[in-house]
Design a protein around this motif. Structure first.
Motif, PDB file in Angstrom:
ATOM      1  N   LEU A 171       0.814  -1.220   0.000  1.00 14.07           N
ATOM      2  CA  LEU A 171       0.000   0.000   0.000  1.00 14.07           C
ATOM      3  C   LEU A 171       0.847   1.270   0.000  1.00 14.07           C
ATOM      4  O   LEU A 171       0.348   2.345  -0.324  1.00 14.07           O
ATOM      5  CB  LEU A 171      -0.966  -0.002   1.186  1.00 14.07           C
ATOM      6  N   TYR A 172       2.118   1.189   0.320  1.00  9.93           N
ATOM      7  CA  TYR A 172       2.997   2.345   0.182  1.00  9.93           C
ATOM      8  C   TYR A 172       3.222   2.657  -1.287  1.00  9.93           C
ATOM      9  O   TYR A 172       3.422   3.800  -1.663  1.00  9.93           O
ATOM     10  CB  TYR A 172       4.350   2.115   0.861  1.00  9.93           C
ATOM     11  N   ASN A 173       3.203   1.629  -2.113  1.00 12.46           N
ATOM     12  CA  ASN A 173       3.444   1.807  -3.544  1.00 12.46           C
ATOM     13  C   ASN A 173       2.180   2.176  -4.315  1.00 12.46           C
ATOM     14  O   ASN A 173       2.258   2.813  -5.355  1.00 12.46           O
ATOM     15  CB  ASN A 173       4.071   0.539  -4.132  1.00 12.46           C
ATOM     16  N   ARG A 174       1.031   1.720  -3.825  1.00 13.60           N
ATOM     17  CA  ARG A 174      -0.265   2.069  -4.408  1.00 13.60           C
ATOM     18  C   ARG A 174      -1.210   2.347  -3.261  1.00 13.60           C
ATOM     19  O   ARG A 174      -1.600   1.433  -2.552  1.00 13.60           O
ATOM     20  CB  ARG A 174      -0.805   0.914  -5.249  1.00 13.60           C
ATOM     21  N   PRO A 175      -1.587   3.595  -3.046  1.00  9.60           N
ATOM     22  CA  PRO A 175      -2.308   3.965  -1.841  1.00  9.60           C
ATOM     23  C   PRO A 175      -3.701   3.351  -1.668  1.00  9.60           C
ATOM     24  O   PRO A 175      -4.232   3.358  -0.568  1.00  9.60           O
ATOM     25  CB  PRO A 175      -2.415   5.488  -1.924  1.00  9.60           C
ATOM     26  N   LYS A 176      -4.267   2.815  -2.731  1.00  9.66           N
ATOM     27  CA  LYS A 176      -5.593   2.217  -2.645  1.00  9.66           C
ATOM     28  C   LYS A 176      -5.609   0.986  -3.537  1.00  9.66           C
ATOM     29  O   LYS A 176      -5.356   1.093  -4.732  1.00  9.66           O
ATOM     30  CB  LYS A 176      -6.633   3.242  -3.111  1.00  9.66           C
ATOM     31  N   MET A 177      -5.887  -0.175  -2.930  1.00  5.06           N
ATOM     32  CA  MET A 177      -5.868  -1.422  -3.690  1.00  5.06           C
ATOM     33  C   MET A 177      -7.079  -2.269  -3.318  1.00  5.06           C
ATOM     34  O   MET A 177      -7.559  -2.205  -2.187  1.00  5.06           O
ATOM     35  CB  MET A 177      -4.591  -2.219  -3.396  1.00  5.06           C
ATOM     36  N   THR A 178      -7.511  -3.106  -4.261  1.00  7.84           N
ATOM     37  CA  THR A 178      -8.571  -4.064  -3.956  1.00  7.84           C
ATOM     38  C   THR A 178      -7.939  -5.281  -3.292  1.00  7.84           C
ATOM     39  O   THR A 178      -6.722  -5.482  -3.355  1.00  7.84           O
ATOM     40  CB  THR A 178      -9.305  -4.521  -5.225  1.00  7.84           C
ATOM     41  N   MET A 179      -8.781  -6.095  -2.692  1.00  4.88           N
ATOM     42  CA  MET A 179      -8.296  -7.334  -2.068  1.00  4.88           C
ATOM     43  C   MET A 179      -7.596  -8.207  -3.116  1.00  4.88           C
ATOM     44  O   MET A 179      -6.547  -8.789  -2.846  1.00  4.88           O
ATOM     45  CB  MET A 179      -9.444  -8.108  -1.436  1.00  4.88           C
ATOM     46  N   ALA A 180      -8.191  -8.285  -4.315  1.00  6.47           N
ATOM     47  CA  ALA A 180      -7.611  -9.108  -5.387  1.00  6.47           C
ATOM     48  C   ALA A 180      -6.237  -8.579  -5.798  1.00  6.47           C
ATOM     49  O   ALA A 180      -5.303  -9.355  -6.036  1.00  6.47           O
ATOM     50  CB  ALA A 180      -8.551  -9.160  -6.583  1.00  6.47           C
ATOM     51  N   GLU A 181      -6.101  -7.264  -5.881  1.00  5.18           N
ATOM     52  CA  GLU A 181      -4.812  -6.669  -6.253  1.00  5.18           C
ATOM     53  C   GLU A 181      -3.753  -6.953  -5.187  1.00  5.18           C
ATOM     54  O   GLU A 181      -2.609  -7.280  -5.510  1.00  5.18           O
ATOM     55  CB  GLU A 181      -4.965  -5.156  -6.447  1.00  5.18           C
ATOM     56  N   ILE A 182      -4.147  -6.850  -3.924  1.00  3.48           N
ATOM     57  CA  ILE A 182      -3.204  -7.145  -2.838  1.00  3.48           C
ATOM     58  C   ILE A 182      -2.803  -8.614  -2.886  1.00  3.48           C
ATOM     59  O   ILE A 182      -1.616  -8.944  -2.768  1.00  3.48           O
ATOM     60  CB  ILE A 182      -3.813  -6.795  -1.468  1.00  3.48           C
ATOM     61  N   ALA A 183      -3.791  -9.492  -3.070  1.00  2.00           N
ATOM     62  CA  ALA A 183      -3.508 -10.931  -3.121  1.00  2.00           C
ATOM     63  C   ALA A 183      -2.496 -11.245  -4.217  1.00  2.00           C
ATOM     64  O   ALA A 183      -1.541 -11.997  -3.999  1.00  2.00           O
ATOM     65  CB  ALA A 183      -4.807 -11.711  -3.341  1.00  2.00           C
ATOM     66  N   LYS A 184      -2.696 -10.650  -5.388  1.00  5.64           N
ATOM     67  CA  LYS A 184      -1.771 -10.882  -6.503  1.00  5.64           C
ATOM     68  C   LYS A 184      -0.389 -10.321  -6.193  1.00  5.64           C
ATOM     69  O   LYS A 184       0.626 -10.973  -6.440  1.00  5.64           O
ATOM     70  CB  LYS A 184      -2.327 -10.253  -7.781  1.00  5.64           C
ATOM     71  N   LYS A 185      -0.362  -9.125  -5.627  1.00  4.17           N
ATOM     72  CA  LYS A 185       0.911  -8.453  -5.344  1.00  4.17           C
ATOM     73  C   LYS A 185       1.759  -9.220  -4.324  1.00  4.17           C
ATOM     74  O   LYS A 185       2.972  -9.323  -4.473  1.00  4.17           O
ATOM     75  CB  LYS A 185       0.637  -7.029  -4.832  1.00  4.17           C
ATOM     76  N   ILE A 186       1.116  -9.770  -3.280  1.00  5.86           N
ATOM     77  CA  ILE A 186       1.905 -10.435  -2.228  1.00  5.86           C
ATOM     78  C   ILE A 186       1.925 -11.956  -2.367  1.00  5.86           C
ATOM     79  O   ILE A 186       2.536 -12.640  -1.550  1.00  5.86           O
ATOM     80  CB  ILE A 186       1.442 -10.016  -0.816  1.00  5.86           C
ATOM     81  N   GLY A 187       1.228 -12.484  -3.370  1.00  9.05           N
ATOM     82  CA  GLY A 187       1.282 -13.924  -3.627  1.00  9.05           C
ATOM     83  C   GLY A 187       0.520 -14.770  -2.625  1.00  9.05           C
ATOM     84  O   GLY A 187       0.950 -15.869  -2.289  1.00  9.05           O
ATOM     85  N   LYS A 188      -0.600 -14.252  -2.134  1.00 11.87           N
ATOM     86  CA  LYS A 188      -1.444 -15.015  -1.198  1.00 11.87           C
ATOM     87  C   LYS A 188      -2.854 -15.088  -1.789  1.00 11.87           C
ATOM     88  O   LYS A 188      -3.233 -14.255  -2.612  1.00 11.87           O
ATOM     89  CB  LYS A 188      -1.508 -14.331   0.165  1.00 11.87           C
ATOM     90  N   ASP A 189      -3.631 -16.073  -1.330  1.00 12.05           N
ATOM     91  CA  ASP A 189      -5.000 -16.164  -1.843  1.00 12.05           C
ATOM     92  C   ASP A 189      -5.871 -15.097  -1.182  1.00 12.05           C
ATOM     93  O   ASP A 189      -5.536 -14.555  -0.129  1.00 12.05           O
ATOM     94  CB  ASP A 189      -5.589 -17.569  -1.695  1.00 12.05           C
ATOM     95  N   LYS A 190      -7.004 -14.802  -1.836  1.00 12.82           N
ATOM     96  CA  LYS A 190      -7.854 -13.698  -1.368  1.00 12.82           C
ATOM     97  C   LYS A 190      -8.413 -13.931   0.033  1.00 12.82           C
ATOM     98  O   LYS A 190      -8.542 -12.989   0.812  1.00 12.82           O
ATOM     99  CB  LYS A 190      -8.983 -13.438  -2.364  1.00 12.82           C
ATOM    100  N   SER A 191      -8.719 -15.175   0.381  1.00  9.62           N
ATOM    101  CA  SER A 191      -9.262 -15.414   1.727  1.00  9.62           C
ATOM    102  C   SER A 191      -8.212 -15.137   2.800  1.00  9.62           C
ATOM    103  O   SER A 191      -8.536 -14.606   3.868  1.00  9.62           O
ATOM    104  CB  SER A 191      -9.805 -16.845   1.848  1.00  9.62           C
ATOM    105  N   THR A 192      -6.973 -15.477   2.526  1.00 10.39           N
ATOM    106  CA  THR A 192      -5.887 -15.178   3.463  1.00 10.39           C
ATOM    107  C   THR A 192      -5.706 -13.672   3.596  1.00 10.39           C
ATOM    108  O   THR A 192      -5.566 -13.145   4.707  1.00 10.39           O
ATOM    109  CB  THR A 192      -4.570 -15.835   3.004  1.00 10.39           C
ATOM    110  N   VAL A 193      -5.732 -12.976   2.460  1.00 12.74           N
ATOM    111  CA  VAL A 193      -5.580 -11.520   2.467  1.00 12.74           C
ATOM    112  C   VAL A 193      -6.717 -10.869   3.247  1.00 12.74           C
ATOM    113  O   VAL A 193      -6.498  -9.945   4.035  1.00 12.74           O
ATOM    114  CB  VAL A 193      -5.489 -10.960   1.028  1.00 12.74           C
ATOM    115  N   THR A 194      -7.925 -11.377   3.064  1.00 13.15           N
ATOM    116  CA  THR A 194      -9.073 -10.827   3.787  1.00 13.15           C
ATOM    117  C   THR A 194      -8.862 -10.933   5.290  1.00 13.15           C
ATOM    118  O   THR A 194      -9.082  -9.962   6.036  1.00 13.15           O
ATOM    119  CB  THR A 194     -10.379 -11.535   3.366  1.00 13.15           C
ATOM    120  N   ALA A 195      -8.410 -12.083   5.761  1.00  9.23           N
ATOM    121  CA  ALA A 195      -8.159 -12.272   7.194  1.00  9.23           C
ATOM    122  C   ALA A 195      -7.055 -11.337   7.684  1.00  9.23           C
ATOM    123  O   ALA A 195      -7.173 -10.731   8.762  1.00  9.23           O
ATOM    124  CB  ALA A 195      -7.798 -13.721   7.482  1.00  9.23           C
TER     125      ALA A 195
END
Length: 140
Positions: free
Chosen positions: A44-68
């Motif tokens: 989020l320092y690199n992109r100030p607003k991201m969707t859960m899917a974008e974060i999941a892709k960026k950090i290499g985790k599935d969306k349910s893990t990212v949600t938690a």
């Protein structure tokens, strides 16, 4: 070097770097977040607003893990979640001021990690390592 030896060594490097990061965070008074939470904050320092899917892709985790992970960061006050105005199914994540306040700490830890990681490694070796890692990554 045998393939199993290389995989074991990569695993050990990851474990060591995670321990280093946790130790550095503790030195800087950041004890309530894990490295996986840090991955989200750093993204989020690199992109100030991201969707859960974008974060999941960026950090290499599935969306349910990212949600938690995001839900915990919300409870701790580091990020907020906002529904998209265009599509209410989409949730955007953004840093709070508390999350933004960690940026200098994260930058310092990142620089310290790189200093340890690349100690006694020449520029030529760094370039070769990056070339090989990119090749391995593209294999997947």
């Amino acid at each position: 070097m045998k393939t199993r030896d290389a995989i074991s060594l990569i695993s050990k490097i990851k474990e060591s770097s995670n321990r280093f990061i946790v130790s550095e965070m503790t030195k800087h008074g950041v004890q309530d977040i894990a490295t996986s939470h840090g991955d989200i904050i750093y993204a989020l320092y690199n992109r100030p607003k991201m969707t859960m899917a974008e974060i999941a892709k960026k950090i290499g985790k599935d969306k349910s893990t990212v949600t938690a992970l995001v839900d915990k960061l919300v409870r701790m006050g580091y990020v907020i979640k906002e529904r998209s105005d265009e599509d209410t199914r989409v949730v955007h994540v953004a840093l709070t001021s508390k999350g933004e306040d960690l940026k200098p700490v994260f930058e310092k830890i990142s620089q310290n990690l790189l200093n340890v990681f690349y100690a006694d490694i020449t520029e030529t070796e760094k370039e070769e390592l990056l070339r090989i890692l990119m090749k391995i990554h593209s294999n997947f």
